[in-house]
Motif scaffolding. Structure first.
Motif, mmCIF file in Angstrom:
data_model
loop_
_atom_site.group_PDB
_atom_site.id
_atom_site.type_symbol
_atom_site.label_atom_id
_atom_site.label_comp_id
_atom_site.label_asym_id
_atom_site.label_seq_id
_atom_site.Cartn_x
_atom_site.Cartn_y
_atom_site.Cartn_z
ATOM 1 N N PRO A 1 0.801 -1.234 0.000
ATOM 2 C CA PRO A 1 0.000 0.000 0.000
ATOM 3 C C PRO A 1 0.831 1.281 0.000
ATOM 4 O O PRO A 1 0.265 2.351 -0.200
ATOM 5 N N LEU A 2 2.146 1.187 0.192
ATOM 6 C CA LEU A 2 2.967 2.398 0.309
ATOM 7 C C LEU A 2 3.738 2.739 -0.946
ATOM 8 O O LEU A 2 4.444 3.744 -0.966
ATOM 9 N N VAL A 3 3.611 1.947 -2.011
ATOM 10 C CA VAL A 3 4.327 2.275 -3.243
ATOM 11 C C VAL A 3 3.631 3.452 -3.916
ATOM 12 O O VAL A 3 2.437 3.701 -3.714
ATOM 13 N N PRO A 4 4.350 4.239 -4.747
ATOM 14 C CA PRO A 4 3.740 5.401 -5.414
ATOM 15 C C PRO A 4 2.622 4.988 -6.354
ATOM 16 O O PRO A 4 2.574 3.857 -6.855
ATOM 17 N N ALA A 5 1.717 5.910 -6.570
ATOM 18 C CA ALA A 5 0.639 5.678 -7.533
ATOM 19 C C ALA A 5 1.234 5.404 -8.903
ATOM 20 O O ALA A 5 2.243 6.001 -9.290
ATOM 21 N N GLY A 6 0.627 4.495 -9.643
ATOM 22 C CA GLY A 6 1.121 4.154 -10.975
ATOM 23 C C GLY A 6 2.049 2.968 -10.975
ATOM 24 O O GLY A 6 2.443 2.475 -12.040
ATOM 25 N N THR A 7 2.431 2.470 -9.811
ATOM 26 C CA THR A 7 3.270 1.276 -9.728
ATOM 27 C C THR A 7 2.500 0.083 -10.291
ATOM 28 O O THR A 7 1.323 -0.099 -9.976
ATOM 29 N N PRO A 8 3.120 -0.751 -11.117
ATOM 30 C CA PRO A 8 2.404 -1.904 -11.702
ATOM 31 C C PRO A 8 1.818 -2.808 -10.627
ATOM 32 O O PRO A 8 2.416 -2.979 -9.554
ATOM 33 N N PRO A 9 0.683 -3.404 -10.888
ATOM 34 C CA PRO A 9 0.035 -4.239 -9.874
ATOM 35 C C PRO A 9 0.815 -5.500 -9.528
ATOM 36 O O PRO A 9 0.604 -6.074 -8.465
ATOM 37 N N ASP A 10 1.725 -5.967 -10.435
ATOM 38 C CA ASP A 10 2.526 -7.143 -10.118
ATOM 39 C C ASP A 10 3.826 -6.774 -9.420
ATOM 40 O O ASP A 10 4.748 -7.604 -9.308
ATOM 41 N N ASP A 11 3.920 -5.538 -8.927
ATOM 42 C CA ASP A 11 5.098 -5.048 -8.204
ATOM 43 C C ASP A 11 5.417 -5.938 -7.013
ATOM 44 O O ASP A 11 4.521 -6.421 -6.325
#
Length: 828
Positions: free
Chosen positions: A606-616
């Motif tokens: 939940p803390l990754v920046p917006a726009g990060t790929p969903p398979d991150d």
């Protein structure tokens, strides 16, 4: 010989005393000038505090020792009748025909005729003396009989099937008694609001699914208070006709005066100034000179009454003099009628007050917060006991109903019925199981099984894909004071192929102190926000239909346990110790069942920046172990409670509740990696009545970490946020728009919540809308943390029963964040 003579003398003396104390029954029927039954007329012995009321058929009974008595018969609208009655060594029948009361402008009241508003002038004198009469006794005790009946008055012909008639025990016209109850209590009161009641006998028949007033404190109707409340039937308050500011709401008209027992009684018509105001109409009777209430006959009716469940409510109250300067109620009656879906119903609750003792000396420690104690034998009284002790005789219909339902209750205990019942009640209702789950039990109901609803069993999320969360609860009732509940659960995600199994066991061992032990262990897939985000059901809907995977998950293997107990009245203490091994999870199923344009799933971090790929697969935390200890104490000030034979039941307090929590993470013990100390305090109060404007609720919480050397994300302090259109307004500490994880903190914080429910006092003035009986709501939420200061929300809404719609707007710092509608329809 002398000894035998003394024994004979003693026996003869005892028999003599017994004969003197033996009581006989004075009974009869009270009718009006047209021979109509006079229901609920007061009957009491003058210069005593002993009396009763007639039943619906006008029949009354009094238990009296031999002697001559002055018996008074009273009811608003009828002339008081006073009869000299002699009771001999037998029961006495004495019928009474009361005449209609004639209120005139007599010589005594002639002086009011020249006044522009004589009723207003009289009521100004009453209001001037309001506080005097409100506080004229410091305390009292009395015996109270409470009787309640709920009846079906008519049934639509289209629904009057044989099955309905049989199930509800209706006659050919669709009429019958649905529920009736009665109780005998001793009631004690001391200023300002100390109450202690002991129920010595209690009885009921039927099922009460709506509302009820089954204890003396429920019927403490006091028109000398400014606001008259009706718990169970209205969230609003109503202005008393003798309130300090009553002239803002009422006009008064003097109907006339009469002389009763040497007292001049003025009959005042009570007229609301507006048909939309929170007011009564009807009549109030005033003792001239003393300027006190003699009796009241008031009504709430019409479109603006804001009553729930019923359409009209009549409140009657009769006062009698206990001493020359003290008057107390001898009876209080709530009479109601209503209709729903073509079914017309009605009924009443009445309280009869006897044997007053004014300003008694109560022992030190008598008032402890226990407002009601139900005697262990209260529900064991037989029909003979009630026949001998109830002050109001049953009507023929009520007698038949009790007899039939007592017979049915006895049959329900037979082996044949229990066998049939077990099969019937354990039959699964599939639509009900979908939402509410399924329950089954053995004949004795000591062993029961609950299967959690289908909506909580099958789910979908991006971490596990489709999954099954099979959960059941087995409960064993050992005796009235001990029970064991075991809740095993199995969870499997078909996409990540993770299988989890866990169990929670709770042992309740002292219901008088809310004490229980619990232990839990196993593995599970858990929400990173430990106060909860969205249920499996709502997260499944938002993930499938809206492509919003709001909830973020992690994996935990754990075991732990705890204990709680009320260490003193109003002080609940709990402590728990938990150990877990925790690992991060990632999205494994990103397929689109419904492809939503310009939207895609987000990472499980939940803390990754917006726009990060969903398979991150960005790390949020390493795999680690955690041993933590939590203890909390909740202080409920002026905690009131009811004690029943099966335990103690706390009631909501009119003062705030304070909860203090401490949580410690241990490093190096059993390989634990965490190291933190957290403390918080919150203070809250619900449903504070604000005059006629409804009621308010608030919650204020502050705290933080004074040691945060090693804190992992699931150990942060989290908030009850909300993302999506649905929300849960049942908890005052929740937000409307706050993201679930963004504001979680390992530092200090302050959150505040306030909500006010106007209880229909605004929309009730709008034509057509008033028929909906909507309640208006406004509120605000606030949160500040070190990294995210000054988050605010403001909202307005309307609700009706379990349905609610809010519109709100939120700000993060100085910028608008989100705005829109939020809805609730009973499912969380």
């Amino acid at each position: 010989m002398k000894r035998y003579l003394l024994l004979c003398v003693f026996i003869l003396a005892a028999l003599s005393v017994s004969a003197q104390q033996k009581q006989y029954t004075l009974s009869g029927k009270i009718t009006g000038p047209k021979n109509e039954a006079v229901s609920f007329a007061s009957v009491y012995v003058r210069n005593s505090t002993y009396g009763t009321t007639a039943n619906e058929e006008g029949v009354y009974t009094l238990k009296l020792a031999p002697g001559t008595y002055t018996v008074v018969y009273r009811l608003a609208g009828y002339a008081v009748q006073t009869d000299q009655i002699t009771i001999g060594e037998q029961d006495e029948l004495h019928n009474v025909q009361m005449q209609s009361e004639e209120f005139r402008f007599t010589q005594v009241s002639e002086r009011w005729r020249n006044n522009t508003d004589p009723g207003d002038t009289i009521m100004r004198m009453v209001i001037k003396n309001r506080l005097k009469h409100l506080n004229e006794v410091k305390g009292y005790s009395c015996a109270v009989y409470i009787k309640g009946v709920q009846k079906l008055l008519s049934t639509p012909k289209s629904l009057r099937s044989a099955a309905v008639t049989r199930a509800l025990d209706l006659d050919s016209l669709g009429r019958g008694i649905l529920y009736q109850s009665e109780s005998l209590s001793t009631f004690n009161y001391e200023e300002p609001d100390k109450v202690h009641e002991v129920t010595i006998a209690s009885r009921n028949a039927g099922i009460n699914t709506a509302f009820g007033y089954n204890k003396a404190s429920d019927l403490q109707a006091n028109f000398y208070r400014n606001i008259f409340s009706i718990p169970g039937l209205s969230t609003r308050g109503y202005v008393s006709p003798v309130a300090s500011d009553a002239f803002r709401f009422y006009r008064y008209k003097l109907i006339g005066s009469t002389v009763q027992n040497g007292l001049t009684i003025d009959k005042i018509q009570v007229i609301p100034r507006s048909e939309l105001s929170q007011c009564f109409n009807g009549s109030i009777y005033i003792v001239e000179g003393d300027w006190r209430i003699y009796s009241a006959d008031l009504l709430l009716e019409g479109k603006a009454n804001s009553l729930n469940l019923v359409d009209t409510l009549q409140v009657r109250q009769q006062f009698i003099p206990i001493t020359d300067s003290v008057w107390m109620p001898v009876s209080t009656l709530f009479n109601f009628k209503g209709s729903v879906l073509g079914f017309k119903f009605g009924g009443y609750y009445e309280g009869i007050y006897n044997n007053y003792k004014i300003n008694p000396t109560f022992p030190e420690g008598f008032f402890t917060g226990e407002i009601l104690r139900v005697d262990t034998a209260a529900n064991m009284k037989n029909a003979g006991y009630w026949y001998a002790n109830r002050p109001v005789p049953l009507t023929k219909q009520e007698t038949r109903d009790f007899q039939k339902k007592d017979s049915v209750a006895a049959y329900h205990k037979t082996e044949a019925y229990l066998d049939t019942l077990q099969h019937t009640k354990n039959h699964i209702n599939y639509p009900g199981y979908l939402i509410f789950g399924y329950s089954a039990s053995d004949r004795t109901e000591r062993d029961s099984l609950y299967i959690f609803p289908f909506l909580q069993t099958f789910y979908y999320n991006t971490v596990e894909g489709f999954g099954i969360n099979a959960k059941v609860r087995y409960t064993r009732t050992i005796d009235d004071f001990h029970s064991l509940a075991i809740t095993p659960a199995l969870r499997y995600g078909f996409s990540n192929k993770i299988f989890s199994a866990n169990m929670l066991a709770e042992y309740k061992n002292d219901p008088f102190h809310n004490a229980k032990y619990w232990v839990s262990f196993g593995s599970d897939v858990l929400d990173l926000n430990n106060v909860g985000t969205r249920s499996l059901y709502f997260n499944t809907l938002s993930t499938i239909l809206s492509e919003n995977n709001y909830v973020k998950y992690y994996r935990s293997h754990y075991f732990g346990g705890g204990y709680q107990r009320e260490v003193a009245n109003g002080v609940l203490w709990s402590a728990s110790l938990n150990y877990s091994s925790r690992s991060q999870l990632y999205n494994t199923n990103l397929g689109h069942l419904v492809d939503v344009k310009d939207r895609e799933f987000t990472s499980n971090n939940p803390l990754v920046p917006a726009g990060t790929p969903p398979d991150d697969r960005t790390p949020l935390f390493p795999e680690h172990q955690a041993l933590s200890f939590t203890t909390a104490a909740t202080f409920t000030f002026d905690q009131q409670y009811i004690t029943r034979p099966t335990g103690k039941f706390n009631l909501p307090s009119k003062y705030p509740t304070l909860t203090v929590t401490y949580r410690k993470g241990f490093q190096g013990v059993l390989g634990s990696d965490v190291n933190y100390d957290f403390a918080s305090a919150d203070i809250s109060q619900y449903n504070m009545r604000i005059g006629l404007s409804g009621f308010s609720s608030f919650k204020l919480t502050t705290g933080g970490y004074f040691n945060n050397k090693r804190v992992y994300f699931m150990d942060y302090y989290h908030y009850l946020g909300n993302q999506g259109t649905t929300f849960d307004p049942t908890y005052i500490g929740s937000f409307h728009f706050l993201p679930f994880y963004t504001y979680s903190t390992n530092g200090g914080f302050l959150e505040a919540h306030y909500q006010h429910n106007f209880a229909g006092s605004l929309l009730n003035k709008v034509p057509y809308l008033r028929r909906l009986k909507l309640e208006e709501v406004i509120g605000a939420n606030f949160l500040t943390t070190k990294g995210n200061p000054n988050y605010r929300e403001f909202y307005v809404g309307v609700q009706r029963l379990i349905f609610r719609v809010d519109y709100g707007i939120s700000y993060a710092g100085n910028k608008k964040y989100l705005q829109g509608f939020r809805i609730f329809y009973g499912i969380r």
